[in-house]
Design a protein around this motif. Structure first.
Motif, PDB file in Angstrom:
ATOM      1  N   GLN A 183       0.844  -1.191   0.000  1.00  0.00           N
ATOM      2  CA  GLN A 183       0.000   0.000   0.000  1.00  0.00           C
ATOM      3  C   GLN A 183       0.878   1.239   0.000  1.00  0.00           C
ATOM      4  O   GLN A 183       2.058   1.186   0.328  1.00  0.00           O
ATOM      5  N   LEU A 184       0.294   2.365  -0.404  1.00  0.00           N
ATOM      6  CA  LEU A 184       0.956   3.669  -0.322  1.00  0.00           C
ATOM      7  C   LEU A 184       0.289   4.419   0.828  1.00  0.00           C
ATOM      8  O   LEU A 184      -0.941   4.435   0.930  1.00  0.00           O
ATOM      9  N   VAL A 185       1.094   5.016   1.691  1.00  0.00           N
ATOM     10  CA  VAL A 185       0.549   5.611   2.925  1.00  0.00           C
ATOM     11  C   VAL A 185       0.547   7.142   2.840  1.00  0.00           C
ATOM     12  O   VAL A 185       1.548   7.762   2.502  1.00  0.00           O
ATOM     13  N   VAL A 186      -0.618   7.717   3.149  1.00  0.00           N
ATOM     14  CA  VAL A 186      -0.766   9.171   3.271  1.00  0.00           C
ATOM     15  C   VAL A 186      -0.976   9.465   4.757  1.00  0.00           C
ATOM     16  O   VAL A 186      -1.888   8.918   5.383  1.00  0.00           O
ATOM     17  N   ASP A 187      -0.136  10.333   5.318  1.00  0.00           N
ATOM     18  CA  ASP A 187      -0.242  10.711   6.734  1.00  0.00           C
ATOM     19  C   ASP A 187      -1.110  11.965   6.848  1.00  0.00           C
ATOM     20  O   ASP A 187      -0.759  13.019   6.317  1.00  0.00           O
ATOM     21  N   LEU A 188      -2.238  11.838   7.540  1.00  0.00           N
ATOM     22  CA  LEU A 188      -3.172  12.968   7.674  1.00  0.00           C
ATOM     23  C   LEU A 188      -2.975  13.747   8.977  1.00  0.00           C
ATOM     24  O   LEU A 188      -3.787  14.606   9.303  1.00  0.00           O
ATOM     25  N   ALA A 189      -1.886  13.476   9.716  1.00  0.00           N
ATOM     26  CA  ALA A 189      -1.694  14.069  11.049  1.00  0.00           C
ATOM     27  C   ALA A 189      -1.720  15.591  11.034  1.00  0.00           C
ATOM     28  O   ALA A 189      -2.128  16.211  12.013  1.00  0.00           O
ATOM     29  N   ALA A 190      -1.300  16.211   9.920  1.00  0.00           N
ATOM     30  CA  ALA A 190      -1.249  17.678   9.886  1.00  0.00           C
ATOM     31  C   ALA A 190      -2.238  18.278   8.886  1.00  0.00           C
ATOM     32  O   ALA A 190      -2.207  19.486   8.616  1.00  0.00           O
ATOM     33  N   ALA A 191      -3.126  17.468   8.329  1.00  0.00           N
ATOM     34  CA  ALA A 191      -4.042  17.960   7.288  1.00  0.00           C
ATOM     35  C   ALA A 191      -5.174  18.794   7.892  1.00  0.00           C
ATOM     36  O   ALA A 191      -5.857  18.357   8.814  1.00  0.00           O
ATOM     37  N   GLU A 192      -5.328  19.987   7.353  1.00  0.00           N
ATOM     38  CA  GLU A 192      -6.340  20.927   7.851  1.00  0.00           C
ATOM     39  C   GLU A 192      -7.556  20.946   6.920  1.00  0.00           C
ATOM     40  O   GLU A 192      -7.510  20.422   5.813  1.00  0.00           O
ATOM     41  N   LEU A 193      -8.621  21.611   7.394  1.00  0.00           N
ATOM     42  CA  LEU A 193      -9.823  21.812   6.599  1.00  0.00           C
ATOM     43  C   LEU A 193      -9.458  22.515   5.292  1.00  0.00           C
ATOM     44  O   LEU A 193      -8.642  23.447   5.293  1.00  0.00           O
ATOM     45  N   ASN A 194     -10.029  22.055   4.189  1.00  0.00           N
ATOM     46  CA  ASN A 194      -9.811  22.600   2.836  1.00  0.00           C
ATOM     47  C   ASN A 194      -8.417  22.295   2.264  1.00  0.00           C
ATOM     48  O   ASN A 194      -8.046  22.861   1.231  1.00  0.00           O
ATOM     49  N   ASP A 195      -7.644  21.436   2.918  1.00  0.00           N
ATOM     50  CA  ASP A 195      -6.345  21.039   2.364  1.00  0.00           C
ATOM     51  C   ASP A 195      -6.542  20.088   1.179  1.00  0.00           C
ATOM     52  O   ASP A 195      -7.492  19.299   1.153  1.00  0.00           O
ATOM     53  N   THR A 196      -5.624  20.180   0.232  1.00  0.00           N
ATOM     54  CA  THR A 196      -5.562  19.230  -0.879  1.00  0.00           C
ATOM     55  C   THR A 196      -4.283  18.425  -0.698  1.00  0.00           C
ATOM     56  O   THR A 196      -3.204  18.994  -0.542  1.00  0.00           O
ATOM     57  N   ILE A 197      -4.406  17.104  -0.710  1.00  0.00           N
ATOM     58  CA  ILE A 197      -3.244  16.226  -0.529  1.00  0.00           C
ATOM     59  C   ILE A 197      -2.821  15.723  -1.899  1.00  0.00           C
ATOM     60  O   ILE A 197      -3.608  15.060  -2.597  1.00  0.00           O
ATOM     61  N   HIS A 198      -1.606  16.065  -2.290  1.00  0.00           N
ATOM     62  CA  HIS A 198      -1.092  15.668  -3.601  1.00  0.00           C
ATOM     63  C   HIS A 198      -0.222  14.415  -3.485  1.00  0.00           C
ATOM     64  O   HIS A 198       0.184  14.019  -2.391  1.00  0.00           O
ATOM     65  N   PHE A 199       0.090  13.842  -4.649  1.00  0.00           N
ATOM     66  CA  PHE A 199       0.900  12.621  -4.689  1.00  0.00           C
ATOM     67  C   PHE A 199       2.256  12.832  -4.025  1.00  0.00           C
ATOM     68  O   PHE A 199       2.808  11.912  -3.427  1.00  0.00           O
ATOM     69  N   SER A 200       2.792  14.051  -4.086  1.00  0.00           N
ATOM     70  CA  SER A 200       4.116  14.333  -3.501  1.00  0.00           C
ATOM     71  C   SER A 200       4.133  14.132  -1.989  1.00  0.00           C
ATOM     72  O   SER A 200       5.197  14.050  -1.379  1.00  0.00           O
ATOM     73  N   ALA A 201       2.956  13.997  -1.357  1.00  0.00           N
ATOM     74  CA  ALA A 201       2.887  13.749   0.089  1.00  0.00           C
ATOM     75  C   ALA A 201       3.215  12.293   0.427  1.00  0.00           C
ATOM     76  O   ALA A 201       3.411  11.948   1.587  1.00  0.00           O
ATOM     77  N   ILE A 202       3.283  11.450  -0.599  1.00  0.00           N
ATOM     78  CA  ILE A 202       3.560  10.020  -0.384  1.00  0.00           C
ATOM     79  C   ILE A 202       5.050   9.767  -0.592  1.00  0.00           C
ATOM     80  O   ILE A 202       5.634  10.224  -1.572  1.00  0.00           O
ATOM     81  N   THR A 203       5.668   9.054   0.345  1.00  0.00           N
ATOM     82  CA  THR A 203       7.062   8.640   0.194  1.00  0.00           C
ATOM     83  C   THR A 203       7.083   7.273  -0.471  1.00  0.00           C
ATOM     84  O   THR A 203       6.590   6.290   0.101  1.00  0.00           O
TER      85      THR A 203
END
Length: 198
Positions: free
Chosen positions: A145-165
């Motif tokens: 699996q590819l893991v996205v860490d949401l620990a710092a994600a705020e309201l209205n944030d967009t999470i891009h592919f670059s957030a994945i290691t």
């Protein structure tokens, strides 16, 4: 590397729709192993171990030893066709792989720390744009699996592919843009309250 699952199957000699229908009437699933510049191997298998593997995460990212009449072929699943009415598997394709084969496969995306995500705690909703991402990799390098860490994600944030290691040796199929994986969206009630406050 994850465990290699073994399927023991029966060799079949005849190809074609009639032969496949005859196999299904016996309660078996027809399949084929192809690739690695070798002759395709046709087989029939018990649907139960196939369904058990399909119900686990990462079916297309695992490696399998498909044992045909005592000969093992290291493979990765490429496609499973399902019956329109029964929704049961009616055909399975496996790609023969070697240590240096580069495969293209879809890897599931997993979202960590949803319980502590600030945006979700403030009433936001996780809107998943991509449940899986296609990657190129050698079989031993394919992550489960590819893991996205949401620990710092705020309201209205967009999470891009670059957030994945990505693990070493793994590259995305899409390379021309930093595509969106998910967004933290405000619920409609919260949006209207914000609009009234402007």
């Amino acid at each position: 590397m994850t465990e290699v699952i073994t399927f023991t199957v029966q060799k079949r000699d005849r190809a074609g729709k009639g032969a496949a229908r005859a196999i299904r009437r016996q309660g078996l699933v027809p399949g084929v192993i192809y690739g690695d510049k070798q002759t395709p191997v046709m087989f029939a298998m018990d649907p139960r171990p196939l369904l058990a593997a399909l119900n686990k995460p990462g079916f297309y990212t695992h490696q399998y030893d498909v044992v045909v009449d005592g000969e093992a072929f290291r493979c990765m699943a490429q496609d499973v066709q399902f019956g329109v009415v029964s929704d049961a598997p009616i055909h399975v394709d496996f790609l023969r792989v070697g240590k240096n084969t580069v495969v293209t496969t879809a890897v599931p995306v997993h979202f960590d720390n949803q319980d502590s995500c600030p945006g979700l705690k403030h009433g936001g909703v996780l809107n998943i744009v991509r449940h899986e991402v296609e990657v190129h990799a050698k079989p031993d390098d394919v992550p489960e699996q590819l893991v996205v860490d949401l620990a710092a994600a705020e309201l209205n944030d967009t999470i891009h592919f670059s957030a994945i290691t990505l693990p070493a040796g793994v590259t995305p199929v899409i390379t021309d843009r930093d595509f969106t994986i998910a967004t933290i969206i405000a619920p409609s009630g919260l949006k209207s309250d914000e609009a009234q406050g402007e």
